[in-house]
Design a protein around this motif. Structure first.
Motif, PDB file in Angstrom:
ATOM      1  N   LYS A 170       0.774  -1.277   0.255  1.00  0.00           N
ATOM      2  CA  LYS A 170      -0.122  -0.093   0.231  1.00  0.00           C
ATOM      3  C   LYS A 170       0.792   1.404   0.000  1.00  0.00           C
ATOM      4  N   GLY A 171       1.905   1.405   0.824  1.00  0.00           N
ATOM      5  CA  GLY A 171       2.946   2.394   0.876  1.00  0.00           C
ATOM      6  C   GLY A 171       3.525   2.701  -0.638  1.00  0.00           C
ATOM      7  N   LEU A 172       4.003   1.555  -1.004  1.00  0.00           N
ATOM      8  CA  LEU A 172       4.436   1.464  -2.549  1.00  0.00           C
ATOM      9  C   LEU A 172       3.415   2.007  -3.570  1.00  0.00           C
ATOM     10  N   ASP A 221       0.576   4.209  -2.875  1.00  0.00           N
ATOM     11  CA  ASP A 221       0.635   5.638  -2.544  1.00  0.00           C
ATOM     12  C   ASP A 221       1.889   6.323  -3.085  1.00  0.00           C
ATOM     13  N   LYS A 222       3.037   5.959  -3.199  1.00  0.00           N
ATOM     14  CA  LYS A 222       4.092   6.648  -3.573  1.00  0.00           C
ATOM     15  C   LYS A 222       3.976   6.763  -5.188  1.00  0.00           C
ATOM     16  N   TYR A 223       3.570   5.654  -5.796  1.00  0.00           N
ATOM     17  CA  TYR A 223       3.349   6.020  -7.146  1.00  0.00           C
ATOM     18  C   TYR A 223       2.218   7.116  -7.588  1.00  0.00           C
ATOM     19  N   VAL A 233       1.251   9.506  -5.853  1.00  0.00           N
ATOM     20  CA  VAL A 233       1.880  10.888  -5.857  1.00  0.00           C
ATOM     21  C   VAL A 233       2.702  11.158  -6.866  1.00  0.00           C
ATOM     22  N   LYS A 234       3.489  10.178  -7.334  1.00  0.00           N
ATOM     23  CA  LYS A 234       4.532  10.505  -8.375  1.00  0.00           C
ATOM     24  C   LYS A 234       3.855  10.781  -9.765  1.00  0.00           C
ATOM     25  N   GLN A 263       0.901  12.128  -9.731  1.00  0.00           N
ATOM     26  CA  GLN A 263       0.046  13.196  -9.542  1.00  0.00           C
ATOM     27  C   GLN A 263      -1.483  13.288  -9.817  1.00  0.00           C
ATOM     28  N   LYS A 273      -7.488   8.954  -6.836  1.00  0.00           N
ATOM     29  CA  LYS A 273      -6.862   8.392  -5.709  1.00  0.00           C
ATOM     30  C   LYS A 273      -7.940   7.104  -5.113  1.00  0.00           C
TER      31      LYS A 273
END
Length: 99
Positions: A3-5, A7-9, A11-12, A14, A20
């Protein structure tokens, strides 16, 4: 961790709030399906134990590398499919995002 990965992508790339929400909904549905599939496979192995069938030879001495490869493939699937189904930025948000 996955899930963190994700979320990172997100944000990347945009993504806006509606995208989301779509990504999160798709990820939850996909993960739920994998959990249900795991439960069904567990029932299959329990059936094998009850009728005393031998499990396939590949399962007798499983390799750590194979399980690591499967984990990586599942992680890629759980990240790529929801991100690919995020939709366009101008699409309206799903009903769960309109509160």
């Amino acid at each position: 961790m996955i899930k963190g990965l994700l979320d990172k992508y997100a944000v990347k790339r945009q993504l806006n709030d509606a995208q989301k929400v779509r990504v999160e909904n798709n990820g939850v549905l996909l993960a739920s399906g994998l959990i249900a599939g795991e439960a069904l496979i567990g029932l299959l192995f329990a059936f094998f134990a009850v009728v005393e069938w031998k499990t396939p030879i590949i399962f007798e001495e499983p390799s750590f590398l194979i399980s690591l490869l499967v984990f990586v493939v599942v992680a890629i699937v759980l990240v790529r499919i929801p991100l690919n189904n995020a939709g366009k930025p101008d699409e309206p948000a799903p009903p769960s995002a309109v509160f």
